[in-house]
Design a protein around this motif. Structure first.
Motif, PDB file in Angstrom:
ATOM      1  N   ALA A   1       0.733  -1.282   0.220  1.00  0.00           N
ATOM      2  CA  ALA A   1      -0.162  -0.126   0.011  1.00  0.00           C
ATOM      3  C   ALA A   1       1.023   1.332  -0.014  1.00  0.00           C
ATOM      4  O   ALA A   1       0.362   2.051  -0.539  1.00  0.00           O
ATOM      5  CB  ALA A   1      -0.909  -0.166   1.103  1.00  0.00           C
ATOM      6  N   LEU A   2       1.820   1.330   0.706  1.00  0.00           N
ATOM      7  CA  LEU A   2       2.994   2.419   0.932  1.00  0.00           C
ATOM      8  C   LEU A   2       3.512   2.592  -0.489  1.00  0.00           C
ATOM      9  O   LEU A   2       3.822   3.845  -0.951  1.00  0.00           O
ATOM     10  CB  LEU A   2       3.974   2.409   1.941  1.00  0.00           C
TER      11      LEU A   2
ATOM     12  N   LYS B   1       1.170   7.647  -6.123  1.00  0.00           N
ATOM     13  CA  LYS B   1       0.430   8.713  -5.850  1.00  0.00           C
ATOM     14  C   LYS B   1       0.818  10.050  -5.576  1.00  0.00           C
ATOM     15  O   LYS B   1       0.275  11.196  -6.158  1.00  0.00           O
ATOM     16  CB  LYS B   1      -0.873   8.477  -4.970  1.00  0.00           C
ATOM     17  N   ALA B   2       1.771   9.946  -4.621  1.00  0.00           N
ATOM     18  CA  ALA B   2       2.457  11.252  -4.236  1.00  0.00           C
ATOM     19  C   ALA B   2       3.282  11.667  -5.231  1.00  0.00           C
ATOM     20  O   ALA B   2       3.508  12.986  -5.377  1.00  0.00           O
ATOM     21  CB  ALA B   2       3.323  11.130  -2.933  1.00  0.00           C
TER      22      ALA B   2
ATOM     23  N   THR C   1       8.675  11.481   0.519  1.00  0.00           N
ATOM     24  CA  THR C   1      10.012  10.949   1.266  1.00  0.00           C
ATOM     25  C   THR C   1       9.552  10.534   2.615  1.00  0.00           C
ATOM     26  O   THR C   1      10.038   9.572   3.186  1.00  0.00           O
ATOM     27  CB  THR C   1      10.924  11.953   1.431  1.00  0.00           C
ATOM     28  N   THR C   2       8.352  11.030   3.153  1.00  0.00           N
ATOM     29  CA  THR C   2       7.657  10.330   4.563  1.00  0.00           C
ATOM     30  C   THR C   2       7.283   8.926   4.448  1.00  0.00           C
ATOM     31  O   THR C   2       7.529   7.953   5.128  1.00  0.00           O
ATOM     32  CB  THR C   2       6.573  11.284   5.122  1.00  0.00           C
ATOM     33  N   ILE C   3       6.616   8.818   3.232  1.00  0.00           N
ATOM     34  CA  ILE C   3       5.918   7.325   2.983  1.00  0.00           C
ATOM     35  C   ILE C   3       7.301   6.394   2.631  1.00  0.00           C
ATOM     36  O   ILE C   3       7.026   5.216   3.027  1.00  0.00           O
ATOM     37  CB  ILE C   3       5.024   7.646   1.751  1.00  0.00           C
ATOM     38  N   ILE C   4       7.967   6.754   1.818  1.00  0.00           N
ATOM     39  CA  ILE C   4       9.379   5.842   1.326  1.00  0.00           C
ATOM     40  C   ILE C   4       9.863   5.530   2.441  1.00  0.00           C
ATOM     41  O   ILE C   4      10.426   4.402   2.618  1.00  0.00           O
ATOM     42  CB  ILE C   4      10.091   6.415   0.194  1.00  0.00           C
TER      43      ILE C   4
ATOM     44  N   LEU D   1      14.498   1.656  -5.094  1.00  0.00           N
ATOM     45  CA  LEU D   1      14.774   2.635  -5.920  1.00  0.00           C
ATOM     46  C   LEU D   1      14.443   4.038  -5.798  1.00  0.00           C
ATOM     47  O   LEU D   1      15.302   5.127  -5.833  1.00  0.00           O
ATOM     48  CB  LEU D   1      14.142   1.955  -7.475  1.00  0.00           C
ATOM     49  N   VAL D   2      13.289   4.128  -5.134  1.00  0.00           N
ATOM     50  CA  VAL D   2      12.822   5.466  -4.928  1.00  0.00           C
ATOM     51  C   VAL D   2      13.511   6.036  -3.609  1.00  0.00           C
ATOM     52  O   VAL D   2      13.755   7.211  -3.817  1.00  0.00           O
ATOM     53  CB  VAL D   2      11.219   5.428  -4.313  1.00  0.00           C
ATOM     54  N   ASP D   3      14.044   5.233  -2.763  1.00  0.00           N
ATOM     55  CA  ASP D   3      14.789   5.807  -1.552  1.00  0.00           C
ATOM     56  C   ASP D   3      16.190   6.317  -1.956  1.00  0.00           C
ATOM     57  O   ASP D   3      16.385   7.187  -1.624  1.00  0.00           O
ATOM     58  CB  ASP D   3      14.929   4.671  -0.563  1.00  0.00           C
TER      59      ASP D   3
END
Length: 663
Positions: free
Chosen positions: A285-286, A292-293, A303-306, A344-346
């Protein structure tokens, strides 16, 4: 004479046999010759009733088969109607009636933990007891099994709460979309697998079906992660169906369902459990929330979610190879793709924001994603593996060039690191070009995506080369850095029109996925080169880029700020070149096309807002064009270059800073 008279004549026998043409039922069953008398001799001897052929007992007439089937269909139709009414009514109930209950899971502990070392010692003791055949083996084995269960207890929801109040763990109120739409979506996915389930973190169609089934037809308690992940997948699916004009978009008014799905997704994401409790569904879900973010150009939220997703992955051990050995193949595949998506996103956000990543490479030994045998999917999987490699390079660029420790390296060490990483980046691009995309599914997306990969490559290369320096006090921009930055902007100008003309992607998609999440560095590099070398060609390039940003400036707050920032830089560059004033930057070497920036002027930074404002007012006469707040903003951006840091995303209103220097 009398016996002869009583004997049956030949004619009488023939008449009798002709009137009784068949053997009796008893003789027929026993397969013996029947004399066809009534009763026959065989039945008299056997003492059974002699039943003549054809004299079957009357039986009730069979009901008409068609009528019977019609009646059955009518009854089934009535039952189905009642079920549909019940399902339709249940769809308007809220999941508050569903019980939240986290499935037991084991959190990961590394080799240095007491529990892990105790488990290893227990295994050694167990092997020793069995190998030596010592007495009391059963008691020893039972004791060791008890010890292992104590050392590896499963976690529950209570382990992540201070309060034991069940009221705080109810699902948010949600109105689910009709079940008929879900059924049609599942049918559609089986006919043609959507793109969002081909290249995204989750590619397992049965798992998606299972999530839908658990939420719409619950047979066991649900977690917040189940409901939230399901809505995240549903949101992606409907967006794709609308963009690609899927037949479902004609059968249903899909846009009308989007607000409900998005509301439910947001409600699940904003629960305590989502950020605090590690589980596969929560991580999924995150990851969908990150998408979405990014689509909403909200980097701070991203960045908070990841960060939460990365912590969950580490707690669950997704970063370690040992975790995958005890998983079923399909689950291991899904976990692996989810982890590398988070990775990857991190890494990307770490470099863009100038912060250390949550996941450290020295602690990762998880296998890379596997590639599908399906030739229509394999190119996307090969591309994912290469993006993982790029993520590692982004992390290395931060660690070895821009981290606090790297900034203390001697110039020669830092430059050596830059050259090594630049070569790895070149190899990455060559490998990306070798992928055979000819048989791939969704070739139209490849067509619009491939040009943007060069933008990302050259932007990253410019950010890397920007870190080189021949001095510990004066940062330098080399000719190679200028070339990379120029190529990044030129590729942007070539790619942007494709999105303007596309039928299934928009300029907003381009802005949110390419412009805002590629480095801002190339524009600043060309700005500095333009005013240092008095290059009208570079100034024109800046102004051309600004014109392409105009159509996207209203798509998000970040895009609006980026347009304003770039507009000011382009305007300043034009004014400085026309006034032939560029000496305040530093020393430009025309022979090797390099710029050595001045780090300070006495005790005042050359990029101090007061210095910039005074300079532009007295030397260039730009007071009406260039306000103090703009000078303060430019000072903050350009000042980062004086200490070796790239321009952060905060100034686009996308990071943790206020980002309000543009008013």
């Amino acid at each position: 004479m009398s016996e002869i008279a009583n004997e049956e004549t030949i004619q009488d026998r023939r008449h009798r046999l002709s009137s009784i043409p068949k053997a009796c039922e008893g003789c027929r069953v026993r397969k013996v010759r029947c004399d066809r008398s009534n009763p026959c001799a065989n039945c008299r001897i056997a003492g059974i009733v002699c039943q003549q052929a054809g004299a079957k007992a009357d039986s009730p007439a069979k009901p008409n088969k068609v009528s019977r089937l019609e009646g059955l269909i009518e009854r089934l139709d009535e039952r189905l109607g009642r079920i549909e009414i019940q399902l339709d009514q249940s769809r308007h109930t809220t999941p508050e009636r569903l019980t939240i209950e986290s499935q037991p899971t084991r959190t990961y502990e590394g080799g240095s933990s007491f529990n892990n070392q105790s488990v290893q010692a227990t295994k050694v003791a167990q092997v020793t007891a069995y190998s030596q055949g010592s007495g009391g083996g059963a008691n020893i084995s039972a004791s060791l099994d008890d010890l292992k269960s104590l050392l590896q207890p499963p976690t529950t929801l209570d382990d992540f709460h201070f309060s034991r109040n069940d009221a705080s763990r109810t699902l948010p109120a949600m109105d689910l979309v009709p079940s008929g739409l879900i059924v049609d979506i599942v049918r559609s996915m089986k006919v043609r697998k959507p793109f969002c389930l081909t290249s995204n973190p989750l590619t397992d169609l049965p798992m998606v079906e299972d999530l839908f089934r658990k939420v719409y037809f619950p047979t066991e308690p649900l977690s917040v992660g189940h409901v939230t992940a399901m809505h995240g997948i549903l949101l992606c699916l409907l967006k794709e169906f609308i963009a690609f004009k899927d037949p479902l978009a004609e059968k249903y008014d899909l846009p009308s369902y989007m607000p409900t799905i998005e509301k439910n997704f947001n409600a699940g994401l904003e629960t305590y459990e989502m950020l605090a409790v590690p589980s596969f569904e929560n991580v999924l879900a995150l990851v969908l929330a990150v998408v979405k973010a990014q689509e909403e150009a909200n980097a701070l939220l991203l960045t908070t979610i990841i960060g939460a997703a990365a912590r969950h992955c580490i707690l669950l051990g997704y970063h370690r190879a040992a975790t995958y050995r005890d998983q079923k193949p399909n689950m291991a595949h899904n976990i692996n793709r989810i982890f590398w998506s988070v990775y990857l996103v991190d890494k990307n956000m770490s470099l863009l924001l100038g912060r250390a990543p949550c996941i450290q490479d020295y602690d990762v030994d998880a296998p890379h994603p596997t590639c599908s045998e399906d030739i229509t999917v394999r190119p996307w999987d090969e591309c994912l593996v290469l993006w993982v490699t790029l993520g590692r390079l982004q992390g290395q660029i931060y660690d070895r060039v821009y981290s606090a420790a790297a900034l203390k390296f001697p110039p020669e060490v830092r430059n050596q690191n830059i050259q090594i990483l630049a070569e790895e980046l070149h190899q990455w691009r060559r490998r990306l070009a070798e992928i055979d995309w000819s048989p791939v599914a969704f070739p139209e997306l490849v067509e619009v995506s491939r040009p943007t990969w060069d933008i990302m490559y050259y932007s990253l290369l410019a950010s890397l080369l920007r870190g080189s320096s021949t001095s510990t006090t004066s940062p330098e921009i080399t000719s190679q850095c200028f070339q990379a930055a120029r190529s990044a902007l030129q590729n942007h100008l070539r790619s942007f029109p494709m999105y303007c003309e596309s039928n299934f992607v928009t300029v907003r998609d381009y802005a949110n996925w390419v412009i805002l999440y590629s480095s801002f560095t190339p524009f600043i590099v060309i700005f500095l080169h333009a005013i240092a070398s008095s290059s009208l060609e570079d100034t024109q390039l800046l102004e051309d880029v600004v014109r392409t940003l105009y159509p996207v400036k209203d798509t998000s707050k970040a895009c609006g700020r980026l347009y304003q920032i770039c507009t000011i830089f382009a305007r300043v560059a034009r004014s400085l070149i026309e006034s032939r004033a560029s000496s305040f930057l530093g020393t430009y070497n025309r022979q090797d096309d390099s710029l050595l920036l001045l780090s300070d002027t006495g005790n005042t930074s050359v990029f101090d807002p007061n210095s910039l404002q005074d300079y532009f007012t007295t030397e260039v006469d730009m007071l009406d064009q260039f306000t103090y707040s703009e000078a303060e903003g430019m000072s903050a951006i350009l000042g980062g270059w004086a200490n070796g840091q790239p321009a952060p995303m905060e100034f686009l209103g996308m990071g943790s800073g206020t980002g309000n220097w543009m008013g």
